[in-house]
Design a protein around this motif. Sequence first.
Motif, PDB file in Angstrom:
ATOM      1  N   ASP A 342       0.610  -1.090   0.040  1.00 19.78           N
ATOM      2  CA  ASP A 342      -0.008  -0.006   0.055  1.00 19.78           C
ATOM      3  C   ASP A 342       0.646   1.101   0.038  1.00 19.78           C
ATOM      4  O   ASP A 342       0.461   2.310   0.095  1.00 19.78           O
ATOM      5  CB  ASP A 342      -1.001  -0.042   1.183  1.00 19.78           C
ATOM      6  CG  ASP A 342      -2.098  -0.923   1.239  1.00 19.78           C
ATOM      7  OD1 ASP A 342      -2.304  -1.380  -0.009  1.00 19.78           O
ATOM      8  OD2 ASP A 342      -2.718  -1.365   2.157  1.00 19.78           O
ATOM      9  N   GLY A 343       2.195   1.111   0.085  1.00 24.24           N
ATOM     10  CA  GLY A 343       3.126   2.252  -0.096  1.00 24.24           C
ATOM     11  C   GLY A 343       3.001   3.120   1.358  1.00 24.24           C
ATOM     12  O   GLY A 343       3.447   4.313   1.207  1.00 24.24           O
ATOM     13  N   LEU A 344       2.949   2.391   2.498  1.00 20.57           N
ATOM     14  CA  LEU A 344       2.873   2.975   3.612  1.00 20.57           C
ATOM     15  C   LEU A 344       4.181   3.059   4.552  1.00 20.57           C
ATOM     16  O   LEU A 344       4.237   3.617   5.758  1.00 20.57           O
ATOM     17  CB  LEU A 344       1.516   2.521   4.576  1.00 20.57           C
ATOM     18  CG  LEU A 344       0.454   2.309   3.970  1.00 20.57           C
ATOM     19  CD1 LEU A 344      -0.841   1.743   4.694  1.00 20.57           C
ATOM     20  CD2 LEU A 344      -0.035   3.934   3.534  1.00 20.57           C
ATOM     21  N   ILE A 345       5.234   2.337   3.818  1.00 21.28           N
ATOM     22  CA  ILE A 345       6.490   2.539   4.732  1.00 21.28           C
ATOM     23  C   ILE A 345       7.420   3.202   3.400  1.00 21.28           C
ATOM     24  O   ILE A 345       7.456   2.802   2.369  1.00 21.28           O
ATOM     25  CB  ILE A 345       7.037   1.276   4.767  1.00 21.28           C
ATOM     26  CG1 ILE A 345       6.141   0.434   5.801  1.00 21.28           C
ATOM     27  CG2 ILE A 345       8.483   1.287   5.644  1.00 21.28           C
ATOM     28  CD1 ILE A 345       6.453  -0.978   5.880  1.00 21.28           C
ATOM     29  N   LEU A 346       8.017   4.364   4.087  1.00 22.36           N
ATOM     30  CA  LEU A 346       8.984   5.131   3.212  1.00 22.36           C
ATOM     31  C   LEU A 346      10.322   4.857   3.936  1.00 22.36           C
ATOM     32  O   LEU A 346      10.384   4.839   5.279  1.00 22.36           O
ATOM     33  CB  LEU A 346       8.641   6.492   3.272  1.00 22.36           C
ATOM     34  CG  LEU A 346       7.170   6.699   2.800  1.00 22.36           C
ATOM     35  CD1 LEU A 346       6.884   8.306   2.866  1.00 22.36           C
ATOM     36  CD2 LEU A 346       6.832   6.403   1.344  1.00 22.36           C
ATOM     37  N   VAL A 347      11.574   5.159   3.202  1.00 20.78           N
ATOM     38  CA  VAL A 347      12.857   4.871   3.628  1.00 20.78           C
ATOM     39  C   VAL A 347      13.630   6.121   2.857  1.00 20.78           C
ATOM     40  O   VAL A 347      13.158   6.697   1.905  1.00 20.78           O
ATOM     41  CB  VAL A 347      13.607   3.554   3.284  1.00 20.78           C
ATOM     42  CG1 VAL A 347      12.995   2.541   4.026  1.00 20.78           C
ATOM     43  CG2 VAL A 347      13.393   3.560   1.664  1.00 20.78           C
ATOM     44  N   TRP A 348      14.560   6.620   3.653  1.00 22.56           N
ATOM     45  CA  TRP A 348      15.474   7.777   2.943  1.00 22.56           C
ATOM     46  C   TRP A 348      16.510   6.984   2.109  1.00 22.56           C
ATOM     47  O   TRP A 348      17.161   6.389   2.405  1.00 22.56           O
ATOM     48  CB  TRP A 348      15.890   8.449   4.426  1.00 22.56           C
ATOM     49  CG  TRP A 348      16.773   9.783   3.905  1.00 22.56           C
ATOM     50  CD1 TRP A 348      18.367   9.692   3.960  1.00 22.56           C
ATOM     51  CD2 TRP A 348      16.331  10.736   3.524  1.00 22.56           C
ATOM     52  NE1 TRP A 348      18.428  10.845   3.407  1.00 22.56           N
ATOM     53  CE2 TRP A 348      17.655  11.668   3.256  1.00 22.56           C
ATOM     54  CE3 TRP A 348      15.107  11.524   3.566  1.00 22.56           C
ATOM     55  CZ2 TRP A 348      17.174  13.181   2.882  1.00 22.56           C
ATOM     56  CZ3 TRP A 348      14.854  12.847   3.125  1.00 22.56           C
ATOM     57  CH2 TRP A 348      16.232  13.372   2.874  1.00 22.56           C
ATOM     58  N   ASN A 349      16.546   7.713   1.010  1.00 18.57           N
ATOM     59  CA  ASN A 349      17.714   7.484   0.073  1.00 18.57           C
ATOM     60  C   ASN A 349      18.682   8.469   0.139  1.00 18.57           C
ATOM     61  O   ASN A 349      18.407   9.658  -0.184  1.00 18.57           O
ATOM     62  CB  ASN A 349      16.778   7.617  -1.460  1.00 18.57           C
ATOM     63  CG  ASN A 349      17.826   7.052  -2.505  1.00 18.57           C
ATOM     64  OD1 ASN A 349      19.104   7.247  -2.217  1.00 18.57           O
ATOM     65  ND2 ASN A 349      17.302   6.233  -3.370  1.00 18.57           N
ATOM     66  N   LEU A 359       9.173  -0.518  -0.745  1.00 14.56           N
ATOM     67  CA  LEU A 359       8.811  -1.787  -1.730  1.00 14.56           C
ATOM     68  C   LEU A 359       9.771  -1.566  -2.837  1.00 14.56           C
ATOM     69  O   LEU A 359       9.772  -0.621  -3.477  1.00 14.56           O
ATOM     70  CB  LEU A 359       7.373  -1.851  -2.172  1.00 14.56           C
ATOM     71  CG  LEU A 359       7.096  -2.961  -3.043  1.00 14.56           C
ATOM     72  CD1 LEU A 359       7.142  -4.338  -2.154  1.00 14.56           C
ATOM     73  CD2 LEU A 359       5.779  -2.776  -3.523  1.00 14.56           C
ATOM     74  N   GLY A 360      10.687  -2.539  -2.843  1.00 18.09           N
ATOM     75  CA  GLY A 360      11.693  -2.478  -3.901  1.00 18.09           C
ATOM     76  C   GLY A 360      12.999  -1.802  -3.608  1.00 18.09           C
ATOM     77  O   GLY A 360      13.846  -1.724  -4.264  1.00 18.09           O
ATOM     78  N   SER A 361      13.034  -1.138  -2.568  1.00 15.62           N
ATOM     79  CA  SER A 361      13.942  -0.201  -2.324  1.00 15.62           C
ATOM     80  C   SER A 361      15.376  -1.217  -1.712  1.00 15.62           C
ATOM     81  O   SER A 361      15.152  -1.818  -0.702  1.00 15.62           O
ATOM     82  CB  SER A 361      13.688   1.017  -1.241  1.00 15.62           C
ATOM     83  OG  SER A 361      14.696   1.714  -0.881  1.00 15.62           O
ATOM     84  N   GLU A 362      16.479  -0.687  -2.139  1.00 15.22           N
ATOM     85  CA  GLU A 362      17.512  -1.432  -1.690  1.00 15.22           C
ATOM     86  C   GLU A 362      18.038  -1.100  -0.222  1.00 15.22           C
ATOM     87  O   GLU A 362      18.709  -1.638   0.423  1.00 15.22           O
ATOM     88  CB  GLU A 362      18.964  -1.041  -2.591  1.00 15.22           C
ATOM     89  CG  GLU A 362      19.456   0.524  -2.569  1.00 15.22           C
ATOM     90  CD  GLU A 362      20.408   0.691  -3.432  1.00 15.22           C
ATOM     91  OE1 GLU A 362      21.601  -0.004  -3.109  1.00 15.22           O
ATOM     92  OE2 GLU A 362      20.296   1.466  -4.577  1.00 15.22           O
ATOM     93  N   TYR A 363      17.311  -0.168   0.365  1.00 19.10           N
ATOM     94  CA  TYR A 363      17.624   0.507   1.530  1.00 19.10           C
ATOM     95  C   TYR A 363      16.834  -0.015   2.693  1.00 19.10           C
ATOM     96  O   TYR A 363      16.948   0.325   3.784  1.00 19.10           O
ATOM     97  CB  TYR A 363      17.752   2.061   1.703  1.00 19.10           C
ATOM     98  CG  TYR A 363      18.665   2.650   0.550  1.00 19.10           C
ATOM     99  CD1 TYR A 363      19.921   2.673   1.144  1.00 19.10           C
ATOM    100  CD2 TYR A 363      18.323   3.254  -0.463  1.00 19.10           C
ATOM    101  CE1 TYR A 363      20.864   3.223   0.228  1.00 19.10           C
ATOM    102  CE2 TYR A 363      19.075   3.739  -1.197  1.00 19.10           C
ATOM    103  CZ  TYR A 363      20.698   3.745  -1.049  1.00 19.10           C
ATOM    104  OH  TYR A 363      21.425   4.420  -2.004  1.00 19.10           O
ATOM    105  N   PHE A 364      15.738  -0.915   2.332  1.00 22.56           N
ATOM    106  CA  PHE A 364      14.915  -1.373   3.513  1.00 22.56           C
ATOM    107  C   PHE A 364      15.257  -2.682   3.793  1.00 22.56           C
ATOM    108  O   PHE A 364      15.540  -3.652   2.667  1.00 22.56           O
ATOM    109  CB  PHE A 364      13.471  -1.198   2.805  1.00 22.56           C
ATOM    110  CG  PHE A 364      12.528  -1.851   3.676  1.00 22.56           C
ATOM    111  CD1 PHE A 364      12.030  -1.224   5.019  1.00 22.56           C
ATOM    112  CD2 PHE A 364      11.711  -3.165   3.439  1.00 22.56           C
ATOM    113  CE1 PHE A 364      11.143  -1.572   5.640  1.00 22.56           C
ATOM    114  CE2 PHE A 364      10.783  -3.648   4.237  1.00 22.56           C
ATOM    115  CZ  PHE A 364      10.482  -3.004   5.315  1.00 22.56           C
ATOM    116  N   ASP A 365      14.858  -3.217   4.891  1.00 19.23           N
ATOM    117  CA  ASP A 365      15.168  -4.495   5.443  1.00 19.23           C
ATOM    118  C   ASP A 365      14.180  -4.703   6.298  1.00 19.23           C
ATOM    119  O   ASP A 365      13.787  -3.738   7.269  1.00 19.23           O
ATOM    120  CB  ASP A 365      16.667  -4.574   5.966  1.00 19.23           C
ATOM    121  CG  ASP A 365      16.929  -5.909   6.109  1.00 19.23           C
ATOM    122  OD1 ASP A 365      16.264  -6.974   5.917  1.00 19.23           O
ATOM    123  OD2 ASP A 365      18.174  -6.251   6.576  1.00 19.23           O
TER     124      ASP A 365
END
Length: 431
Positions: A342-349, A359-365
């Motif tokens: 749903d796009g409800l988690i964002l990470v800082w690039n 979703l699909g970000s290399e920075y998320f774990d």
Amino acid sequence: MNRFAARVWILIVCARAMASAATTDGDITNVMDAGGTEASPAQYILGASGPYDLSLDGTRVGDSTSWNQLTIQHESTLTISSGRGLTVGSLEGSHNNRVDLNASSLRADWVDLGFSGHENQMNIYNGSTVSTTEDFRIGYNASATGNSATVSGTGSSLTTGTYLTVGFYSSENKLSITNGGQVTTGGGVTIGNGDSWSGSGNKNQVVVAGSQSRLSVTSGTLWVGRLGDENTVLVEGGAFVNAADDVIIGAQGGNNNDITLSGFNSILYVENSLSLGGVNPITSSYSGGNTLTVEDGSLVNVGSIVIKEGNEAAGDNVIRLNGGYIALWGDVSPEVDGWLNDGLILVWNPETLSWEDALGSEYFDVRYLESPEDALAFTGYDDLGGYTILTSMVPEPSTYAAAFAVLALLAVCMIRRRRPRMESFACDSVR
């Protein structure tokens, strides 16, 4: 008399005049409202020359006038009689009144810091204590803006029997807990209690900063934006916030409210659930744009998280990760997958210097860690075995240092290219 001696004499006379102008100890009454100016506030001093205990009826520092200052010092105690409280800045025109506690105590049924008045202050420091059997409110009516309380230093504390409110129906009020200060509430905490008729309850703030600084909500909900907008809680520098029940960010239609944690050992511990968003009970509209932001090695330890529907104007309610950790009890991978979809988690690039979809970000774990040892190795925190850990991976400081070193070397090489070829051997050898 030479100039130096004359200046000393003037200073002594001024100091004596100020001392004689102050109302002290047993001469202090329950209405401190002489009024003054910024340069010369009306002074009330409890403990002028040593410890002094005083009991008063319902007490006001600044009823209709401004620039009244009560100082409680030298291990003195002011007790407001049972059933009564302390108001600082009572009427709308009463502003810039102040209560300072230095190694002293205040006891009352309740405290209103800015009932209708604005920019009033209370400073609790050097081991001072303030305790109420009922509420402590910073900014009550809509006109009571810009009021602030500070609890600072080891041993300094504010304890409420029931509720703590920062911005009851008012805006831009602040509570600061710093340098080991402690605030404990027997009821819930509300930052930004709005209403449907005045549009107030906005941009209030609580800051908990520094190792050993602590906000403990022992009963009831911690509300950040209860119909109010743009209210914030900042936890940084190793501070700790404990919520024995629930935390709600953006309740009852409140938009763009935020809790931000920053720095290792900065912790928000929520016994039950943390909710993002809510529904306005009058209009049935959803809250939107509310955020939980976890940065720089900080930790949110929570039983469960609920992310509710946002609105078109303010956007979704979201989690934002920038090198911090969220620990959710149990294996909640399906819930996390739903938030991701749903796009409800964002990470800082760190490359684009912007928030991006996790979703699909290399920075998320995200990983479920059964073993406490594995969780400690992954997060640096104890007692997280059996939790699902969400984080965004950022380069270690050593990685940044290496990257800067390479950039610096390349810069040197570019400069040297402008010189004769024989001088650039060192740079050519690294290519």
